[in-house]
Design a protein around this motif. Sequence first.
Motif, PDB file in Angstrom:
ATOM      1  N   LEU A   1       0.870  -1.173   0.000  1.00 32.62           N
ATOM      2  CA  LEU A   1       0.000   0.000   0.000  1.00 32.62           C
ATOM      3  C   LEU A   1       0.908   1.224   0.000  1.00 32.62           C
ATOM      4  O   LEU A   1       1.724   1.391   0.908  1.00 32.62           O
ATOM      5  N   TYR A   2       0.776   2.064  -1.017  1.00 29.26           N
ATOM      6  CA  TYR A   2       1.695   3.170  -1.226  1.00 29.26           C
ATOM      7  C   TYR A   2       1.021   4.525  -1.057  1.00 29.26           C
ATOM      8  O   TYR A   2      -0.079   4.734  -1.560  1.00 29.26           O
ATOM      9  N   GLN A   3       1.709   5.435  -0.413  1.00 27.91           N
ATOM     10  CA  GLN A   3       1.316   6.833  -0.367  1.00 27.91           C
ATOM     11  C   GLN A   3       1.729   7.434  -1.710  1.00 27.91           C
ATOM     12  O   GLN A   3       2.794   7.101  -2.242  1.00 27.91           O
ATOM     13  N   TRP A   4       0.908   8.303  -2.278  1.00 24.59           N
ATOM     14  CA  TRP A   4       1.102   8.778  -3.650  1.00 24.59           C
ATOM     15  C   TRP A   4       2.490   9.359  -3.889  1.00 24.59           C
ATOM     16  O   TRP A   4       3.166   8.975  -4.839  1.00 24.59           O
ATOM     17  N   ASP A   5       2.929  10.289  -3.063  1.00 18.44           N
ATOM     18  CA  ASP A   5       4.235  10.919  -3.295  1.00 18.44           C
ATOM     19  C   ASP A   5       5.373   9.903  -3.256  1.00 18.44           C
ATOM     20  O   ASP A   5       6.290   9.960  -4.071  1.00 18.44           O
ATOM     21  N   GLU A   6       5.314   8.990  -2.319  1.00 14.75           N
ATOM     22  CA  GLU A   6       6.357   7.957  -2.246  1.00 14.75           C
ATOM     23  C   GLU A   6       6.307   7.052  -3.472  1.00 14.75           C
ATOM     24  O   GLU A   6       7.342   6.711  -4.038  1.00 14.75           O
ATOM     25  N   ALA A   7       5.089   6.652  -3.883  1.00 13.33           N
ATOM     26  CA  ALA A   7       4.944   5.797  -5.061  1.00 13.33           C
ATOM     27  C   ALA A   7       5.505   6.471  -6.304  1.00 13.33           C
ATOM     28  O   ALA A   7       6.127   5.824  -7.148  1.00 13.33           O
ATOM     29  N   MET A   8       5.291   7.777  -6.393  1.00 15.96           N
ATOM     30  CA  MET A   8       5.736   8.547  -7.558  1.00 15.96           C
ATOM     31  C   MET A   8       7.196   9.001  -7.417  1.00 15.96           C
ATOM     32  O   MET A   8       7.707   9.698  -8.290  1.00 15.96           O
ATOM     33  N   THR A   9       7.860   8.586  -6.360  1.00 11.55           N
ATOM     34  CA  THR A   9       9.229   9.012  -6.025  1.00 11.55           C
ATOM     35  C   THR A   9       9.362  10.535  -6.097  1.00 11.55           C
ATOM     36  O   THR A   9      10.344  11.058  -6.598  1.00 11.55           O
ATOM     37  N   TYR A  10       8.327  11.189  -5.567  1.00 11.05           N
ATOM     38  CA  TYR A  10       8.286  12.648  -5.420  1.00 11.05           C
ATOM     39  C   TYR A  10       8.381  13.404  -6.746  1.00 11.05           C
ATOM     40  O   TYR A  10       8.831  14.533  -6.789  1.00 11.05           O
ATOM     41  N   ILE A  11       7.914  12.762  -7.810  1.00  5.97           N
ATOM     42  CA  ILE A  11       7.778  13.398  -9.129  1.00  5.97           C
ATOM     43  C   ILE A  11       6.285  13.548  -9.379  1.00  5.97           C
ATOM     44  O   ILE A  11       5.524  12.607  -9.174  1.00  5.97           O
ATOM     45  N   THR A  12       5.845  14.708  -9.825  1.00  2.00           N
ATOM     46  CA  THR A  12       4.406  14.932 -10.011  1.00  2.00           C
ATOM     47  C   THR A  12       3.947  14.795 -11.462  1.00  2.00           C
ATOM     48  O   THR A  12       2.800  15.088 -11.782  1.00  2.00           O
ATOM     49  N   THR A  13       4.814  14.317 -12.342  1.00  4.44           N
ATOM     50  CA  THR A  13       4.470  14.142 -13.748  1.00  4.44           C
ATOM     51  C   THR A  13       3.647  12.867 -13.936  1.00  4.44           C
ATOM     52  O   THR A  13       4.117  11.765 -13.622  1.00  4.44           O
ATOM     53  N   ALA A  14       2.432  13.022 -14.448  1.00  2.78           N
ATOM     54  CA  ALA A  14       1.581  11.857 -14.708  1.00  2.78           C
ATOM     55  C   ALA A  14       2.300  10.896 -15.646  1.00  2.78           C
ATOM     56  O   ALA A  14       2.945  11.308 -16.606  1.00  2.78           O
ATOM     57  N   GLY A  15       2.214   9.611 -15.340  1.00  2.00           N
ATOM     58  CA  GLY A  15       2.862   8.589 -16.151  1.00  2.00           C
ATOM     59  C   GLY A  15       4.300   8.307 -15.766  1.00  2.00           C
ATOM     60  O   GLY A  15       5.002   7.581 -16.464  1.00  2.00           O
ATOM     61  N   ALA A  16       4.752   8.856 -14.646  1.00  2.00           N
ATOM     62  CA  ALA A  16       6.130   8.635 -14.196  1.00  2.00           C
ATOM     63  C   ALA A  16       6.354   7.175 -13.805  1.00  2.00           C
ATOM     64  O   ALA A  16       5.415   6.468 -13.434  1.00  2.00           O
ATOM     65  N   GLN A  17       7.605   6.755 -13.872  1.00  2.00           N
ATOM     66  CA  GLN A  17       7.963   5.388 -13.485  1.00  2.00           C
ATOM     67  C   GLN A  17       7.671   5.141 -12.011  1.00  2.00           C
ATOM     68  O   GLN A  17       7.168   4.082 -11.646  1.00  2.00           O
TER      69      GLN A  17
END
Length: 159
Positions: free
Chosen positions: A16-32
Amino acid sequence: YCYNDLTANCDIYGGLYQWDEAMTYITTAGAQGVCPSGWHIPTDAQLCTLKTFVDATVNCSLWANSGTDAGGKLKETGTAHWTSNTGATDTYGFTGLPGGYLYLTDFQAQGSFGYLMSSTLVSGGATYPVTEMKGYTAQIGVSGANRNSFKTTIRCLKD
């Protein structure tokens, strides 16, 4: 996070991931994000493509249950992991599982709800759309999740 802090739940349902952590603190949609190389966290538009492919009656603009059976076509069949599983056919081998979620410090809905995190931010960047598979219906749902307090599962998409 693993549901109820049990590693076995991560092994079955995923973390279960928190959004910022899942996105590795990148806010660009479609990020790895946390996905492996060659994969990414799907955008809301990509999740819409999935949902309308499996059920053309899904309304991606509606933040509620919609369509006829998109959820059923994406859910694992049976009740090995689901407490109830209305309309589940797993037509496409997606095998959606009910991993539940973590809201602040409260684990909820494992066995009843499965979620797909979107990498798209809305509402001024405070919220992201989350796709919901629910045990009580074959429809698919969408709701808004607060990026700071809601933690859910991710289904990475191949680039």
